[in-house]
Design an enzyme around this catalytic site. Structure first.
Site, PDB file in Angstrom:
ATOM      1  N   ARG A  68      44.375 -12.919 -26.287  1.00 22.40           N
ATOM      2  CA  ARG A  68      44.382 -11.817 -27.228  1.00 22.40           C
ATOM      3  C   ARG A  68      45.079 -10.474 -26.630  1.00 22.40           C
ATOM      4  NH1 ARG A  68      39.627 -14.077 -27.862  1.00 22.40           N
ATOM      5  NH2 ARG A  68      38.593 -12.487 -26.772  1.00 22.40           N
ATOM      6  N   GLU A 105      29.784 -15.002 -28.189  1.00 22.77           N
ATOM      7  CA  GLU A 105      28.470 -14.557 -28.082  1.00 22.77           C
ATOM      8  C   GLU A 105      27.786 -14.046 -29.118  1.00 22.77           C
ATOM      9  OE1 GLU A 105      25.953 -10.934 -25.628  1.00 22.77           O
ATOM     10  OE2 GLU A 105      28.222 -11.261 -25.285  1.00 22.77           O
TER      11      GLU A 105
END
Length: 181
Positions: A68, A105
């Site tokens: 990314r 997460e």
């Protein structure tokens, strides 16, 4: 293994001090490790890149892959004479891609990599700004290994050790500059 465990490099404390911690972002309970403040300090940013280059310049790495952001991987790849392979979110790469979904997460995501970008026998370094739960690094490793590359090591600027992301790396070495504050 981290830079802090292997030496007392005087650059590390400055790098760590330039990483801003933002509580409750992007959702309550998350302590976001913001590297944009590190990027605003040219010397600290260069020192970060230099530490990685110093570690990998003699390890015969042929591929540096990053998911990314593409902040750390390209300058490392250029400096060590390796190709850079971007891993992107879905539908950002033209042509045929390998796809890998994974958990984060605070959610889930997916990475894609061009088919043919990595060849069997390539020696790969996976770079990311942060390892939390290990999902992104694990997905990147899977994409590289599906292409026949050997993942030599994973490397991150920051680690959040409490989230045990190392456990998802299947025993691959992890090099980290700083632990989260």
């Amino acid at each position: 293994m981290s830079a802090l465990e292997t030496n007392d490099d005087p650059r590390i404390p400055t790098i760590q001090s330039r990483i801003r911690v933002v509580p409750n972002f992007p959702k309550p309970g998350i302590r976001f490790q913001d590297i944009t403040t590190l990027l605003l300090d040219p010397k600290a940013f260069k020192d970060t890149i230099d530490l990685f280059i110093e570690r990998y310049q003699c390890k015969n790495i042929t591929v540096v892959a990053e998911a990314r952001g593409f902040i750390f991987g390209p300058p490392i790849a250029l400096a060590i004479g390796a190709k850079f392979v971007p891993m992107r979110k879905p539908n950002k790469l033209p042509g045929k891609v390998f796809r890998q979904e994974y958990d984060l997460e605070y959610g889930s995501d997916c990475l894609e990599m061009h088919v043919g970008a990595v060849e069997p026998g390539d020696r790969a370094l996976v770079v990311d700004d942060l390892i939390a739960t290990g999902g992104t690094l694990h997905a990147a490793m899977n994409l590289l290994e599906r292409s026949g590359a050997e993942v030599v090591e994973c490397s991150c600027v920051i680690e959040i050790p409490d989230l045990k992301g190392r456990d998802k790396l299947n025993g691959k070495p992890l090099y980290v500059l700083v632990e989260s504050r």
